[in-house]
Design an enzyme around this catalytic site. Sequence first.
Site, PDB file in Angstrom:
ATOM      1  N   LYS A  53       0.869  -1.075  -0.013  1.00 42.78           N
ATOM      2  CA  LYS A  53       0.186  -0.076   0.010  1.00 42.78           C
ATOM      3  C   LYS A  53       0.832   1.322   0.068  1.00 42.78           C
ATOM      4  O   LYS A  53       0.718   2.038  -0.617  1.00 42.78           O
ATOM      5  CB  LYS A  53      -1.056   0.100   1.307  1.00 42.78           C
ATOM      6  CG  LYS A  53      -2.078  -1.071   0.973  1.00 42.78           C
ATOM      7  CD  LYS A  53      -2.851  -1.627   2.250  1.00 42.78           C
ATOM      8  CE  LYS A  53      -3.932  -2.421   1.950  1.00 42.78           C
ATOM      9  NZ  LYS A  53      -4.362  -3.085   3.101  1.00 42.78           N
ATOM     10  N   GLN A  97      -4.736  -1.637   9.402  1.00 42.97           N
ATOM     11  CA  GLN A  97      -4.585  -2.936   8.758  1.00 42.97           C
ATOM     12  C   GLN A  97      -5.468  -3.746   9.838  1.00 42.97           C
ATOM     13  O   GLN A  97      -5.008  -3.838  10.976  1.00 42.97           O
ATOM     14  CB  GLN A  97      -3.079  -3.305   8.500  1.00 42.97           C
ATOM     15  CG  GLN A  97      -3.117  -4.504   7.768  1.00 42.97           C
ATOM     16  CD  GLN A  97      -3.787  -4.600   6.459  1.00 42.97           C
ATOM     17  OE1 GLN A  97      -3.468  -3.551   5.715  1.00 42.97           O
ATOM     18  NE2 GLN A  97      -4.390  -5.656   6.010  1.00 42.97           N
ATOM     19  N   ASP A 120     -10.894   2.921   3.575  1.00 42.07           N
ATOM     20  CA  ASP A 120     -11.267   1.373   3.404  1.00 42.07           C
ATOM     21  C   ASP A 120     -12.848   1.133   3.419  1.00 42.07           C
ATOM     22  O   ASP A 120     -13.048   0.033   2.797  1.00 42.07           O
ATOM     23  CB  ASP A 120     -10.831   0.706   4.706  1.00 42.07           C
ATOM     24  CG  ASP A 120      -9.421   0.030   4.340  1.00 42.07           C
ATOM     25  OD1 ASP A 120      -9.199  -0.417   3.191  1.00 42.07           O
ATOM     26  OD2 ASP A 120      -8.851  -0.686   5.230  1.00 42.07           O
TER      27      ASP A 120
END
Length: 281
Positions: A53, A97, A120
């Site tokens: 990422k 995460q 997200d």
Amino acid sequence: MSAQLIDGIALSRQIRADVAARVQALKERGVTPGLAVILVGDDPASAVYVRNKVKACAETGMHSVLETWPASMSEAQLLARVAALNEDPSIHGILVQLPLPAHMDAHKVIEAISPGKDVDGFHVASAGALMTGLPGFWPCTPYGCMKMLESIHYDLRGKHAVVIGRSNIVGKPMAMMLLQKSATVTICHSATANLKAMTLQADVIVAAVGKRHLLTADMVKPGAVVLDVGMNRDDQGKLCGDVDFASVREVASWITPVPGGVGPMTITMLMANTLDAAERA
Ligand code: NAD
């Protein structure tokens, strides 16, 4: 007939080039899109994901911050970091995460992210926006699947889409996105009585389960479009999806491979969401 491939690597390259151009334009107006990635603990798979990422941010010209914390970090400390990043004007997207260590409540942490920075798309505000058709961030994996259908100019209106899997991050938002494009949507899951009877009716199948060879050729209507979200390992340890690719490709009209299909699209859509967040801010 052998299905045509929907190449997630080539499509990602195209979308990332477009993102990079828009990032450049934003920088010329004095704003550099910024993504903060928080990794707690030492899960090796998570470490690979966050590295990719951060790398994708650099490739598209975005600013990124990677915070790595030990698994012993307290939930209160993590919430304090999220609160600080919510206030940081150089950060437009915040990603925590998952999975988090067992002593943390992932829902509580996700809900602490400002909805305007929830790139997200996991916050309930994002889920609600998707459900009601309001602007918001779409979860990256199903969003990437929609881009793949768009890339083959597939008109979902009136088509029957069967989604296998009902998770909050893939299955459910996938179903909502397909519905928004006027498909008739069926969601199948672990308690579905006769999966094959469902998939045989589908014009589009999205497999998001995490079981290799779940979808075999006898379960697919000739000419169907098959998107494979699954990420599994075969007996040789090689990455494979939920779809029995070799047999299903002989029945489907379009199919995504694993690797090189949905996987690369997920990070690409994260870049697109982060750019959107910066443009909106
Ligand atoms: P999950 O474990 O949260 O959900 C799996 C779903 O599959 C559940 O809803 C369950 O009801 C359903 N299921 C289980 N067994 C079934 C069966 N026999 N028949 C029908 N449905 C069944 O998983 P998830 O987070 O949604 O991820 C699904 C898969 O997608 C995993 O392999 C994951 O690694 C992969 N994934 C890939 C990406 C990517 O970027 N390519 C992103 C996220 C997830």
